[in-house]
Design an enzyme around this catalytic site. Structure first.
Site, PDB file in Angstrom:
ATOM      1  N   ASP A 449       0.875  -1.163   0.000  1.00 44.79           N
ATOM      2  CA  ASP A 449       0.000   0.000   0.000  1.00 44.79           C
ATOM      3  C   ASP A 449       0.912   1.213   0.000  1.00 44.79           C
ATOM      4  O   ASP A 449       1.899   1.240   0.723  1.00 44.79           O
ATOM      5  CB  ASP A 449      -0.885  -0.027   1.252  1.00 44.79           C
ATOM      6  CG  ASP A 449      -1.896   1.117   1.278  1.00 44.79           C
ATOM      7  OD1 ASP A 449      -1.770   2.030   0.446  1.00 44.79           O
ATOM      8  OD2 ASP A 449      -2.791   1.086   2.135  1.00 44.79           O
ATOM      9  N   ASP A 729       0.003  -2.815   7.463  1.00 42.33           N
ATOM     10  CA  ASP A 729       0.074  -2.430   8.866  1.00 42.33           C
ATOM     11  C   ASP A 729      -1.265  -2.543   9.578  1.00 42.33           C
ATOM     12  O   ASP A 729      -1.335  -2.379  10.785  1.00 42.33           O
ATOM     13  CB  ASP A 729       0.605  -0.995   9.018  1.00 42.33           C
ATOM     14  CG  ASP A 729      -0.260   0.011   8.258  1.00 42.33           C
ATOM     15  OD1 ASP A 729      -1.340  -0.366   7.776  1.00 42.33           O
ATOM     16  OD2 ASP A 729       0.155   1.177   8.155  1.00 42.33           O
ATOM     17  N   ASP A 733      -5.084  -5.973   6.476  1.00 37.10           N
ATOM     18  CA  ASP A 733      -3.986  -6.495   5.667  1.00 37.10           C
ATOM     19  C   ASP A 733      -3.570  -7.901   6.098  1.00 37.10           C
ATOM     20  O   ASP A 733      -2.821  -8.569   5.389  1.00 37.10           O
ATOM     21  CB  ASP A 733      -2.752  -5.578   5.764  1.00 37.10           C
ATOM     22  CG  ASP A 733      -3.007  -4.198   5.202  1.00 37.10           C
ATOM     23  OD1 ASP A 733      -3.685  -4.116   4.163  1.00 37.10           O
ATOM     24  OD2 ASP A 733      -2.554  -3.208   5.801  1.00 37.10           O
TER      25      ASP A 733
END
Length: 994
Positions: A449, A729, A733
Site C-alpha cells: 500500500d 500495517d 492487511d
C-alpha cells in the site's frame, strides 16, 4: 476380532472392559481407570485415553524403524558375506561378524532414537467439552471463578502454575541437538565407511571416522542451540501485548502470560490471544479466516448459542482471529494448545515441506553421493584387476566415500540464515523465523500500500472544494470552512487525536484545529449520540449528533460511496438537486484533484428526526457539502528504491484502497507503471481466477480494493509461481500478509493482527528498509553459494585427485584418515566463516542480482567445477614432484598439504577481504602444520613430517591455486566470449547466400 483376522487384518483394540475381545486382538490396549479392576486380558495397560493415543501415534515410527532395521540387516549380512568369502579362510568369521554387528548396532541405535523421539512428543490435547458458548456470561464467570473485573495477580499466577505444561517444543539441549544433527544422509555413508574399515582389519580408521562424525554433529548442535536462542529473543521482541483486567486495574501482558479466567479487552486491529467467551461486545465483527477459512467478517454478540459448529458460535472469539470492527471484552476459557487453533495444529502437525535452500542442498547431496559410489567402484575394479587384496581395495573405496562427504553441508544454510537475521535485527528488521531469509532472497513480486511506504506517512489536508472549485487552506471562504466543519463532526468518538485509528481523521482534525475550526462551528453545541465507524466494506464514517437546532447526520468517506447517498447540494450557497449534470461536475472535480495525487474524500450532511441510534439504512437523502483533498508526499528516496528493485527483477505492485487516479499519479511519479495499467476492485470482481492470473503481469496498480480482493490477488500471484512479499500495517492487511511467501508488518503503528500474521516486522515504514531485507536475502544466497563451492568443489577435487593418483599408481595417495583431516580443515570452519558474512565489496545492485537460480544454478556448478579442477590439478602436480624428493608417505602428505592449502588459498582469494574468513583459513593452516609436524600426532593422522623443501613445493602450489581462482572468472568470460564469437561467425556463414 475373528472376522477381521480372517480378512488378514492386524488388529489393535482399545477398551476399558471385555477381556475376551482384548485377548483376541493382536494388540489389546486396556484403559485402567481409577475405579474397578483393570482389564487384565489386555496386552498393554494405559492410565488413560491420552496414553493410548500416544501409543497408537507410535505405530508409523515403529514401522519405519522396522524397515530401516531390515535394510541395515540385509546390507550388513551382504557385506559380511563378501568380506568372509573374498579373504583368506583364517579370520573369516571375524571379518564377517564386524559388518553384521555394526549393522545390528546401528539398527538398535536408530530404533532407540525413534522411540525417544516418540516419547518426547507432547501429550494429546483433549477436546473442549464445556459448552461455554451455550452458557450466559454470568454462568461462565462463575464456573471459572472469575469476575468482570478479572483475576487478581496472585490468583492469575497460581492458575498459570497449575495449568498443564504447554506441549510446545521445549528448548533442545546440547546432547539432543547433537544426536539430531546425526540424522542426515551423510551419516550412513561415513558409518558404512567405518564399518568397512573395521571389517578390513583397520582399527584407527573407524575410530577417526567416528570421532569426526561426532565432532561435526557437536558443532552443528552448538549452532542449532544458538539459532534457537536468537530466534526466541527475536520472537519475544515482536510479540504483541494483550490488554487485560487484573483485580479491576488495567494492565498489559504477553499472550503466554494469560491464565484461564483472565479478562481481556480487544479493539479493532487486535489479534485474539486465546479462546474467549464474550462478556461484552460493541459493534463487534471478527475476521476468523485463519480458523474457518471464511474471509467475510462475522458479527459477534454476548448471547448464548447452541450452535454445534465452531464457525457458528457467535458468543465465542478464538485465538488467531482478528477484530475487524468494534470492541470486545472476553474471559479466557482456553490457552495455548488447548484452543481450537492449537488442537488443529496438533492434529495436522508434522514437518514443514522442504523448500528453498534445504531443497537445493538435498539435491546437491543426492548428486554428489552417487558420484562417489561410481568413483569408488571404478577404483575398486582397477585395484582388483591389478591383483590387490580385498582389504586394500575396500580401504581405498572407503577413502573415496569419506572424500565425497561434505561434513559442513548440514548446517551451512542454518548458519547463513541466522547470521542474516542478526544483521537485519541490528537494522530494525525483526525476522521471526530465520528460514524466512531464504524466502526473502526468492521474492520477485512486492505488493504494498503506498501510504507510509512510498510516501512519507504524514497525511495532511491540502485543499477544500465545494464540488466545483477548490482552495488551499489559507484561502478558505466561509462556505469552504463550513465544509471542513462538517468533516470535523463526521469523526470517531474520542477526545484525543492520538487514539483515532485512521490517519485521514487525524489529518483533518489536526489541520482544522490549526485553522480554529471545531465541531461546534456555527452551532451553539454539538452532542454526539451515535456513530457508524469507518470500515473498508462500508466506505464512510457517519455521526449522529444534536445541537440547538435539532439532530443532524454528518458523513465523511470515499466520494464514489458518499455521492450516491446524496440527492441535493448547494452550489454558490444555493440549495439545488443533485442531478446528472451536477454529478458530472463533481466527478470531474474529483478526477482533477486525484490526478494531482490527492486522496479525495466527500462530506455530506442532513437534518434528521430526534433519535439515539443510527443504522446504515438511515444514511441516505444527504446533502452533498464538498470535497477534502489530502496528500501524503512521496519519499525522495522511494523512486530510487523502486528502480533498484525493478533492476533486481522484483516486480513492484501497488494495492491500495485509494482512488484510481490518485494511485496512478503516485505510481507515475515513482516510474512504477512501466507500461502497465490500473485495475480497480470492481473490474477485478468481474474476472474469474484464470482470467485474473493471465492479466496480472499487465497490472501495476490495484485501486479501490477490499481486504478480500487483496488476499485474492496474492493467492493468484502465488498460483502463477511467483514468490510474493506483501506489506501492510492494518488488521485488514492480515489475510494477505498471512498468504504471502513473506509477510511484512510495517512500522511501530502496525496493528497486533498485522504483526501476528507477518514473518518480518519492520520497525520503520520505509521501502528502503524492505529493499535492505531483500538484499540481505540475496546476499545469503550468495554466501551459501560460496560456501557450497568450498564444500562440494573441494570434495570433488579430492575425489578426482584420489581416483587419478590411484589409476596412475597402485599405492593409495590418501587414506581415509587423511581425507577426513582435509575435510575438517577445509570444510567446517572456512565454510561457516564464508556463510555468516555477506560478500565484501559488492554493490547493492550486484547483491540484488543474486537469487536461487543465479546463485545455486549454473553459477554454482561453474564454481564447483572450477574449484575442483584447480584443487585436483595442483595436488596431482605436487604429488608427482614430491615423489622423487622424498618417501612415498611424505609424497602423500605433501599432496595432502597441497589439497588443504589450495582450497584455503582459493577461499581467501574469493573472500579475502572478510577478516573472519582470513582468520579461519589461517587457523586451519596453522592447525595443519601442527598435525603434520608433530611426531605421533602425524602418524595417527596418517601423515609424515615434511622437510622444508616439501613445504615449499606444497605452499607454492597453494599460492598458484589462489591466483588461478582469481583469474578464473576473467578466463571464463574470455572463453565464453570467444566461443560466442565463433558461434556467431559459423551462423553467419551457414545462413549466407550461396
Amino acid at each position: 476380532m475373528r472376522r477381521l483376522h480372517r480378512d488378514g487384518r492386524v488388529v489393535a483394540l482399545v477398551a476399558r472392559t471385555d477381556d475376551t475381545a482384548l485377548a483376541a486382538a493382536d494388540v489389546g490396549i486396556g484403559l485402567a481407570g481409577d475405579q474397578g479392576a483393570p482389564p487384565w486380558g489386555a496386552h498393554l495397560l494405559c492410565r488413560g485415553a491420552a496414553q493410548a493415543c500416544r501409543l497408537l501415534e507410535a505405530v508409523p515410527p515403529a514401522r519405519q524403524a522396522s524397515r530401516h532395521g531390515a535394510r541395515l540387516s540385509v546390507a550388513g549380512s551382504a557385506l559380511g558375506a563378501l568380506l568372509g568369502l573374498a579373504g583368506p579362510a583364517r579370520g573369516a568369521a571375524r571379518r564377517t561378524g564386524i559388518p553384521v554387528q555394526t549393522a545390528a548396532l546401528l539398527g538398535l541405535g536408530a530404533g532407540v532414537w525413534t522411540a525417544m523421539t516418540v516419547a518426547h512428543r507432547p501429550e494429546p490435547v483433549p477436546a473442549q467439552h464445556t459448552p461455554w458458548h451455550a452458557m450466559s456470561p454470568q454462568a461462565v464467570l462463575a464456573a471459572l471463578g472469575s469476575s468482570a473485573e478479572g483475576l487478581s495477580e496472585p490468583d492469575s499466577t497460581r492458575r498459570r502454575s497449575q495449568q498443564p505444561a504447554e506441549p510446545a517444543e521445549a528448548p533442545v539441549g546440547l546432547g539432543r541437538a547433537t544426536l539430531e544433527e546425526l540424522a542426515t544422509p551423510l551419516t550412513p555413508v561415513l558409518t558404512a565407511g567405518a564399518g568397512i574399515s573395521a571389517g578390513a582389519g583397520s582399527i584407527l580408521d573407524p575410530l577417526v571416522i567416528t570421532g569426526v562424525l561426532v565432532l561435526n554433529a557437536l558443532i552443528g548442535g552448538v549452532q542449532r542451540i544458538g539459532a534457537q536462542r536468537e530466534l526466541r529473543r527475536l520472537t519475544a521482541r515482536s510479540a504483541p501485548p494483550v490488554r487485560i483486567r487484573r483485580g479491576g486495574e488495567h494492565s498489559t501482558v504477553r499472550a503466554d502470560q494469560l491464565a484461564v479466567g483472565d479478562v481481556v479487552e480487544l479493539q479493532a486491529g487486535d489479534a485474539v490471544p486465546a479462546d474467549c467467551r464474550l462478556i461484552a461486545a460493541h459493534g463487534l465483527e471478527m475476521d476468523e479466516s485463519s480458523l474457518t477459512g471464511e474471509s467475510v467478517a462475522v458479527a459477534k454478540s454476548t448471547g448464548a448459542t447452541s450452535a454445534p459448529a465452531v464457525a457458528d458460535r457467535t458468543s465465542m472469539i478464538f485465538e488467531g482471529a482478528v477484530v475487524a470492527t468494534g470492541r470486545a471484552v472476553g474471559v479466557v476459557v482456553a490457552t495455548g494448545a488447548r484452543t481450537e487453533v492449537g488442537r488443529t495444529q496438533r492434529i495436522a502437525g508434522g514437518p514443514a515441506p522442504v523448500s528453498g535452500v534445504e531443497a537445493r542442498l538435498r539435491s546437491l547431496t543426492a548428486r554428489v553421493l552417487p558420484l562417489s559410489v561410481v568413483a569408488g567402484v571404478l577404483l575398486a575394479g582397477v585395484d582388483l584387476l591389478r591383483g590387490r587384496g580385498l582389504g586394500q581395495t575396500l580401504s581405498r573405496s572407503v577413502g573415496l566415500a569419506v572424500a565425497a562427504v561434505p561434513e559442513g553441508l548440514p548446517f551451512v544454510a542454518t548458519v547463513a540464515e541466522l547470521a542474516a537475521a542478526r544483521r537485519l535485527s541490528a537494522r530494525g528488521t525483526l525476522v521471526r523465523n530465520s528460514a524466512t531469509i531464504e524466502a526473502l532472497g526468492r521474492v520477485n513480486v512486492l505488493c504494498f500500500d503506498k501510504t507510509g511506504t512510498l510516501t512519507e506517512g504524514r497525511l495532511g489536508l491540502r485543499q477544500v472544494s465545494d464540488g466545483t472549485r477548490a482552495a488551499p487552506l489559507d484561502e478558505l471562504t466561509s462556505s469552504l470552512r463550513d465544509v471542513l466543519a462538517v468533516a470535523v463532526r463526521a469523526r470517531p468518538f474520542t477526545e484525543s487525536r492520538r487514539h483515532i485509528p485512521h490517519q485521514t481523521d487525524r489529518a483533518v482534525l489536526r489541520d482544522a484545529a490549526r485553522l480554529g475550526i471545531t465541531a461546534d462551528h456555527d452551532h451553539d453545541r454539538v452532542e454526539r449520540l451515535h456513530e457508524l465507524a469507518f470500515e473498508s466494506g462500508r466506505g464512510y464514517h457517519a455521526t449522529l449528533w444534536c445541537g440547538g437546532a435539532g439532530a443532524y447526520l454528518s458523513v465523511k468517506g470515499a466520494s464514489e460511496v458518499v455521492l450516491p447517498l446524496a440527492d441535493r447540494w448547494r452550489p454558490d450557497e444555493q440549495p439545488g438537486p443533485l442531478d446528472a449534470e451536477a454529478r458530472d461536475r463533481i466527478a470531474a472535480e474529483v478526477d482533477r484533484l486525484a490526478r494531482q495525487g490527492f486522496r479525495v474524500l466527500a462530506v455530506a450532511e442532513r437534518a434528521c428526526s430526534a433519535r439515539t441510534e443510527l443504522a446504515e439504512s438511515d444514511v441516505t437523502g444527504l446533502e452533498f457539502r464538498g470535497l477534502l483533498a489530502l496528500a501524503d508526499p512521496v519519499r525522495p528516496t522511494a523512486a530510487r528504491a523502486v528502480a533498484t528493485l525493478r533492476a533486481a527483477g522484483v516486480e513492484v505492485m501497488m494495492i491500495t484502497g485509494d482512488h484510481p487516479s490518485t494511485a496512478e499519479s503516485i505510481a507515475a511519479e515513482l516510474d512504477a507503471l512501466n507500461g502497465r495499467r490500473v485495475l480497480t476492485g470492481a473490474e477485478l470482481d468481474a474476472l474469474d481466477d484464470e482470467r485474473l492470473t493471465s492479466v496480472l503481469p499487465d497490472v501495476a496498480v490495484f485501486a479501490r480494493v477490499s481486504p478480500e480482493q487483496k488476499a485474492r490477488i496474492v493467492s493468484r500471484l502465488r498460483a502463477a509461481g511467483r514468490a510474493v512479499a506483501v506489506t501492510g500495517d492494518g488488521a485488514n492487511d492480515a489475510p494477505a500478509i498471512r498468504l504471502a511467501d513473506v509477510g511484512l508488518a510495517l512500522g511501530e503503528r502496525a496493528t497486533p493482527a498485522a504483526r501476528e500474521a507477518a514473518d518480518v516486522v519492520i520497525t520503520d515504514d520505509r521501502i528502503e528498509t524492505i529493499t535492505d531485507a531483500i538484499m540481505e536475502g540475496r546476499a545469503m544466497w550468495s554466501s551459501v553459494r560460496d560456501a557450497l563451492s568450498i564444500l562440494l568443489g573441494g570434495n570433488l577435487g579430492e575425489i578426482a585427485y584420489t581416483v587419478g593418483t590411484g589409476l596412475l599408481n597402485g599405492a593409495a595417495a590418501l587414506s581415509a584418515r587423511q581425507l577426513l583431516l582435509v575435510n575438517m580443515l577445509t570444510d567446517v570452519l572456512p565454510a561457516m566463516a564464508v556463510a555468516v558474512r555477506p560478500p565484501p565489496d559488492v554493490t547493492p545492485e550486484e547483491l540484488l542480482a543474486e537469487g536461487p537460480e543465479a546463485s545455486l544454478g549454473a553459477a554454482l556448478t561453474r564454481d564447483i567445477l572450477g574449484r575442483a579442477a584447480i584443487t585436483a590439478t595442483s595436488a596431482a602436480i605436487v604429488w608427482m614432484l614430491a615423489r622423487p624428493v622424498g618417501s612415498l608417505a611424505q609424497a602423500s602428505t605433501t599432496g595432502l598439504v597441497t589439497l588443504v592449502g589450495a582450497q584455503l588459498g582459493q577461499t581467501v582469494a574469493v573472500r579475502g577481504r572478510t577478516p573472519l574468513v582470513v582468520a579461519a583459513a589461517a587457523g586451519s593452516l596453522v592447525l595443519l602444520a601442527v598435525i603434520v609436524q608433530t611426531p605421533g600426532v602425524s602418524q595417527v593422522a596418517g601423515c609424515r613430517p615434511l622437510l622444508p623443501h616439501q613445504w615449499a613445493i606444497a605452499l607454492t602450489a597453494a599460492g598458484a591455486a589462489a591466483v588461478a581462482q582469481l583469474l578464473a572468472p576473467q578466463v571464463t568470460r574470455f572463453v565464453i566470449s570467444r566461443l560466442s564469437s565463433i558461434r556467431m561467425l559459423l551462423t553467419r556463414r551457414s545462413t549466407a547466400p550461396a
